[in-house]
Scaffold this motif. Structure first.
Motif, PDB file in Angstrom:
ATOM      1  N   LEU A  72      18.163 104.496  22.176  1.00  0.00           N
ATOM      2  CA  LEU A  72      18.887 102.900  21.767  1.00  0.00           C
ATOM      3  C   LEU A  72      19.743 102.954  22.738  1.00  0.00           C
ATOM      4  O   LEU A  72      20.394 102.514  23.576  1.00  0.00           O
ATOM      5  CB  LEU A  72      19.536 103.223  20.492  1.00  0.00           C
ATOM      6  CG  LEU A  72      20.599 102.093  20.697  1.00  0.00           C
ATOM      7  CD1 LEU A  72      19.736 100.763  20.788  1.00  0.00           C
ATOM      8  CD2 LEU A  72      21.585 101.994  19.625  1.00  0.00           C
ATOM      9  N   LEU A  73      20.355 104.471  23.517  1.00  0.00           N
ATOM     10  CA  LEU A  73      21.257 104.168  25.159  1.00  0.00           C
ATOM     11  C   LEU A  73      19.924 103.405  25.934  1.00  0.00           C
ATOM     12  O   LEU A  73      20.870 102.911  27.207  1.00  0.00           O
ATOM     13  CB  LEU A  73      21.749 105.455  24.753  1.00  0.00           C
ATOM     14  CG  LEU A  73      23.103 105.968  24.271  1.00  0.00           C
ATOM     15  CD1 LEU A  73      23.455 107.037  24.137  1.00  0.00           C
ATOM     16  CD2 LEU A  73      24.420 105.117  24.424  1.00  0.00           C
ATOM     17  N   SER A  74      19.309 104.504  26.107  1.00  0.00           N
ATOM     18  CA  SER A  74      18.240 103.949  27.118  1.00  0.00           C
ATOM     19  C   SER A  74      17.530 102.757  27.063  1.00  0.00           C
ATOM     20  O   SER A  74      17.820 102.352  28.184  1.00  0.00           O
ATOM     21  CB  SER A  74      16.436 104.956  26.969  1.00  0.00           C
ATOM     22  OG  SER A  74      17.268 106.192  27.168  1.00  0.00           O
ATOM     23  N   GLU A  75      17.106 102.222  26.091  1.00  0.00           N
ATOM     24  CA  GLU A  75      17.047 100.627  25.756  1.00  0.00           C
ATOM     25  C   GLU A  75      17.963  99.694  25.883  1.00  0.00           C
ATOM     26  O   GLU A  75      17.274  98.527  26.604  1.00  0.00           O
ATOM     27  CB  GLU A  75      16.223 100.118  24.267  1.00  0.00           C
ATOM     28  CG  GLU A  75      15.277 101.235  23.903  1.00  0.00           C
ATOM     29  CD  GLU A  75      15.172 100.826  22.388  1.00  0.00           C
ATOM     30  OE1 GLU A  75      15.996 100.260  21.971  1.00  0.00           O
ATOM     31  OE2 GLU A  75      14.298 101.859  21.793  1.00  0.00           O
ATOM     32  N   GLU A  76      19.174 100.490  26.168  1.00  0.00           N
ATOM     33  CA  GLU A  76      20.612  99.361  26.590  1.00  0.00           C
ATOM     34  C   GLU A  76      21.167  99.022  27.700  1.00  0.00           C
ATOM     35  O   GLU A  76      21.862  98.750  27.824  1.00  0.00           O
ATOM     36  CB  GLU A  76      21.832  99.831  25.532  1.00  0.00           C
ATOM     37  CG  GLU A  76      21.504  99.230  23.425  1.00  0.00           C
ATOM     38  CD  GLU A  76      20.964  97.348  23.016  1.00  0.00           C
ATOM     39  OE1 GLU A  76      22.243  96.682  24.042  1.00  0.00           O
ATOM     40  OE2 GLU A  76      20.252  97.270  22.359  1.00  0.00           O
ATOM     41  N   GLY A  77      20.188 100.209  28.331  1.00  0.00           N
ATOM     42  CA  GLY A  77      20.757 100.537  29.792  1.00  0.00           C
ATOM     43  C   GLY A  77      22.042 101.260  29.904  1.00  0.00           C
ATOM     44  O   GLY A  77      22.877 100.777  30.681  1.00  0.00           O
ATOM     45  N   LEU A  90      28.374  97.399  17.825  1.00  0.00           N
ATOM     46  CA  LEU A  90      27.699  96.605  17.515  1.00  0.00           C
ATOM     47  C   LEU A  90      26.324  97.716  17.770  1.00  0.00           C
ATOM     48  O   LEU A  90      25.682  97.313  16.694  1.00  0.00           O
ATOM     49  CB  LEU A  90      27.362  95.691  19.021  1.00  0.00           C
ATOM     50  CG  LEU A  90      25.930  94.644  18.079  1.00  0.00           C
ATOM     51  CD1 LEU A  90      26.003  94.185  17.191  1.00  0.00           C
ATOM     52  CD2 LEU A  90      26.003  93.892  19.827  1.00  0.00           C
ATOM     53  N   MET A  91      26.001  98.368  18.583  1.00  0.00           N
ATOM     54  CA  MET A  91      24.960  99.335  19.081  1.00  0.00           C
ATOM     55  C   MET A  91      24.735 100.293  17.696  1.00  0.00           C
ATOM     56  O   MET A  91      24.076 100.911  16.773  1.00  0.00           O
ATOM     57  CB  MET A  91      24.904 100.254  19.858  1.00  0.00           C
ATOM     58  CG  MET A  91      24.573  99.369  21.001  1.00  0.00           C
ATOM     59  SD  MET A  91      24.009 100.058  22.849  1.00  0.00           S
ATOM     60  CE  MET A  91      25.860 101.186  22.887  1.00  0.00           C
ATOM     61  N   ALA A  92      25.893 100.899  16.720  1.00  0.00           N
ATOM     62  CA  ALA A  92      26.138 101.524  15.883  1.00  0.00           C
ATOM     63  C   ALA A  92      25.965 100.643  14.672  1.00  0.00           C
ATOM     64  O   ALA A  92      24.986 101.749  13.956  1.00  0.00           O
ATOM     65  CB  ALA A  92      27.466 102.439  15.788  1.00  0.00           C
TER      66      ALA A  92
END
Length: 241
Positions: free
Chosen positions: A125-130, A152-154
């Motif tokens: 997810l961290l990679s997808e979100e930059g 929000l990501m969590a």
């Protein structure tokens, strides 16, 4: 493997009422919510946050029943973790852990995912979100807007079908508000958004207007928002008692 969010859910509140500090704070309400974008408007203290907490199963109704996709989330906390995600107004009230990775992985671990699977999902997810450079970063090193994005990501990692948003833009500057609004609008989940400010709600499918814990309006934004603004202007023109 992390499952995709469930299809649009049905939320049914049948004669639901909430008591807080010995007084009736909400209801009784009868609602059947199926729309993709729903706004909840009203003055401070009108019962907006209590309604979201009732839907999420964080407070028990003193009467009636609240069902999300057939589950009573007050009694079934595992279902609550699957069905509902909440984004609060102040991210500092939501963040629990000292590092970004721990904060993101917590919900997945609560859902029963292994430590390895949760770590892999967080990294992806961290990679997808930059935001790959956030890995291992202290949550306190983030700005207010970055903290809100972390929350929000969590929530999104847990793949809920419905997101409850409690004044999510209140503590953000205008550019950050615009970025968050774009991100939210692109989500497949149902969004139920609290606001006392009708600006930005015109694209919602349905508006619920609360006053004193009661539902005083329920309909399309084209009807409800002008009526709400007119009433707020009327009240603002009165001398304070």
């Amino acid at each position: 493997m992390i499952a995709p969010p469930p299809a649009s859910q049905s939320i049914v509140i049948a004669s639901g009422a909430v008591m807080l500090a010995g007084r009736q704070a909400l209801g009784p309400l009868d609602l059947h919510l199926t729309e993709r974008r729903i706004a909840v408007i009203g003055r401070n203290g009108s019962g907006k946050t209590t309604l979201l907490r009732l839907i999420a199963g964080l407070v028990a109704p003193v009467s009636g029943q609240v069902m999300v996709e057939g589950a009573d989330l007050w009694r079934d906390r595992k279902a609550a973790l699957r069905q509902i995600g909440i984004l609060f107004q102040n991210p500092d009230h939501q963040i629990l852990f000292p590092t970004v990775d721990e904060e993101l992985a917590f919900g997945l671990r609560q859902q029963g995912h292994s430590k390895a699977d949760a770590a892999a999902a967080v990294s992806a997810l961290l990679s997808e979100e930059g935001r790959a450079h956030w890995a291992g970063l202290s949550t306190q090193a983030l700005s207010q807007g970055q903290k809100q994005h972390l929350c929000l990501m969590a929530v999104l990692l847990m793949r809920p079908g419905t997101l409850l948003l409690d004044e999510p833009f209140a503590a953000l500057d205008l550019p950050t508000q615009a970025r968050l609004a774009r991100r939210l609008e692109a989500l497949p989940q149902r969004l139920i958004t609290i606001s006392h400010d009708p600006r930005g709600l015109s694209t919602c499918d349905r508006v619920l207007w609360l006053e004193g814990g009661a539902l005083v309006g329920d309909g399309p934004p084209s009807t409800l928002l002008p009526a709400f603004e007119a009433e707020m202007a009327r009240l603002g023109g009165l001398d304070e008692c």
